[in-house]
Write an enzyme that holds these catalytic residues in place. Structure first.
Site, PDB file in Angstrom:
ATOM      1  N   HIS A 125       0.813  -1.225   0.000  1.00 17.32           N
ATOM      2  CA  HIS A 125       0.000   0.000   0.000  1.00 17.32           C
ATOM      3  C   HIS A 125       0.841   1.266   0.000  1.00 17.32           C
ATOM      4  O   HIS A 125       0.309   2.354   0.222  1.00 17.32           O
ATOM      5  CB  HIS A 125      -0.940  -0.014   1.204  1.00 17.32           C
ATOM      6  CG  HIS A 125      -1.893  -1.170   1.187  1.00 17.32           C
ATOM      7  ND1 HIS A 125      -2.420  -1.733   2.329  1.00 17.32           N
ATOM      8  CD2 HIS A 125      -2.404  -1.885   0.151  1.00 17.32           C
ATOM      9  CE1 HIS A 125      -3.216  -2.741   1.998  1.00 17.32           C
ATOM     10  NE2 HIS A 125      -3.209  -2.859   0.680  1.00 17.32           N
ATOM     11  N   CYS A 184       2.773  20.917  -5.835  1.00 20.68           N
ATOM     12  CA  CYS A 184       4.079  20.466  -6.314  1.00 20.68           C
ATOM     13  C   CYS A 184       4.979  21.655  -6.654  1.00 20.68           C
ATOM     14  O   CYS A 184       4.561  22.579  -7.358  1.00 20.68           O
ATOM     15  CB  CYS A 184       3.887  19.577  -7.547  1.00 20.68           C
ATOM     16  SG  CYS A 184       5.421  18.990  -8.305  1.00 20.68           S
ATOM     17  N   CYS A 187       5.714  21.514 -10.734  1.00 20.63           N
ATOM     18  CA  CYS A 187       4.723  21.826 -11.772  1.00 20.63           C
ATOM     19  C   CYS A 187       3.436  22.433 -11.234  1.00 20.63           C
ATOM     20  O   CYS A 187       2.551  22.786 -12.024  1.00 20.63           O
ATOM     21  CB  CYS A 187       4.392  20.573 -12.579  1.00 20.63           C
ATOM     22  SG  CYS A 187       3.372  19.373 -11.682  1.00 20.63           S
ATOM     23  N   LEU A 268       1.910  -9.989  19.700  1.00 23.02           N
ATOM     24  CA  LEU A 268       3.091 -10.198  18.860  1.00 23.02           C
ATOM     25  C   LEU A 268       4.362  -9.813  19.593  1.00 23.02           C
ATOM     26  O   LEU A 268       5.410 -10.445  19.411  1.00 23.02           O
ATOM     27  CB  LEU A 268       2.964  -9.382  17.566  1.00 23.02           C
ATOM     28  CG  LEU A 268       2.115 -10.024  16.460  1.00 23.02           C
ATOM     29  CD1 LEU A 268       0.635 -10.007  16.808  1.00 23.02           C
ATOM     30  CD2 LEU A 268       2.349  -9.319  15.131  1.00 23.02           C
TER      31      LEU A 268
END
Length: 287
Positions: A125, A184, A187, A268
């Site tokens: 992802h 950006c 651009c 975990l």
């Protein structure tokens, strides 16, 4: 505090044997990162999120929704960007250095596998640490964008009520007023985190690489994923179809349980550091 009963001890010993044989492919989900302070989506640490996850169509088509997203994500990055690998991430990296892993696939976008030292991770992802321009395709760092957003919003003092696993946060609508989005530098196009939104598809190259890893595995080891969405569950289904055994370590319900040869419902952070702890011995095993 979690206390392992005899059944869990036996399950961990069985999984340790499989890991010692090598050829393991790890498929990790949000549950692996909860000990790093990043909430799960659906597991025990997950909080009920009020806002709907951003879709690609809404992000690109609705300027107000895009501003809302960037304001919330700007706050969320303060948690995601500062997160550090936990014992689970470090265990996976240690297994890889010992030559026990055939590959690492993650559904997470936090980059913590790599921060722990893992290499060649298939990021299904994407990664929140990167930003992409939707017009020219230029990639830039999230840290650089955060500096620009901070400079463009000197009076933005909102605080996040809760952070989600994708870096989005819970934030009152009234606190979004006046937030300025930047575009950006190359651009002037729309910037987007280099992650897969709802409504987008995982790039075909990543999927095919993940399927290749599963096909060459002895064991598919799922860590911290409920496998609720097909994006991750399809690899379990492929493993079963190809005769690759499946082991799952996860807290709570998982949709992969009917397909698992071994299912361990345990933290975990307790289980993973104890697996293949003698890596110098395992390193000598043929692959």
């Amino acid at each position: 505090m979690f206390s392992m009963d005899l059944e869990v001890v036996e399950q961990v010993a069985r999984l340790d044997g499989w890991l010692g044989e090598g050829g393991v492919v790890v498929l990790s989900g949000a549950g692996l990162s909860t000990d790093s302070g990043i909430p799960d989506y659906r597991g025990p640490s997950g909080s009920a999120r009020r806002n709907t996850p951003m879709t690609y169509q809404t992000f690109t088509g609705d300027p107000l929704a895009r501003r809302r997203y960037w304001a919330r994500s700007h706050l969320g990055w303060r948690t995601i960007g500062l997160a550090r690998p936990n014992d689970g991430h470090r265990a996976v990296a240690r297994w890889q250095r010992a030559g026990l892993l055939h590959g690492v696939i993650t559904q997470n976008v936090d980059g913590l596998h790599q921060a722990a030292g893992a290499r060649d991770v298939v990021e299904l992802h994407g990664n929140l640490a990167r930003v992409v321009c939707l017009a020219c395709g230029a990639l830039s760092s999230r840290s650089a964008l955060e500096s620009r957003l901070t400079a463009a919003n000197p009076h933005f003092t909102a605080a996040a009520a809760a952070v989600n696993a994708d870096g989005d946060v819970e934030l009152a609508e009234s606190e979004l007023d006046g937030f300025t989005v930047v575009d950006c530098l190359d651009c002037g196009g729309l910037l987007k985190p280099d992650v897969v939104y709802f409504g987008e598809t995982v790039p075909a190259g990543r999927v095919s690489r993940a399927f290749e890893l599963v096909a060459g595995a002895r064991t598919l080891l799922v860590l911290g994923s409920s496998l609720t969405v097909m994006s991750g569950r399809r690899f379990v289904l492929r493993a079963v179809k190809q005769g690759v055994r499946v082991a799952i370590v996860n807290r709570g319900v998982t949709r992969g349980e009917p397909y698992a040869d071994l299912m361990i419902d345990a933290p975990l952070g307790v289980i993973l550091p104890n697996l293949a702890s003698g890596t110098d011995t395992y390193r000598l095993l043929p692959q």
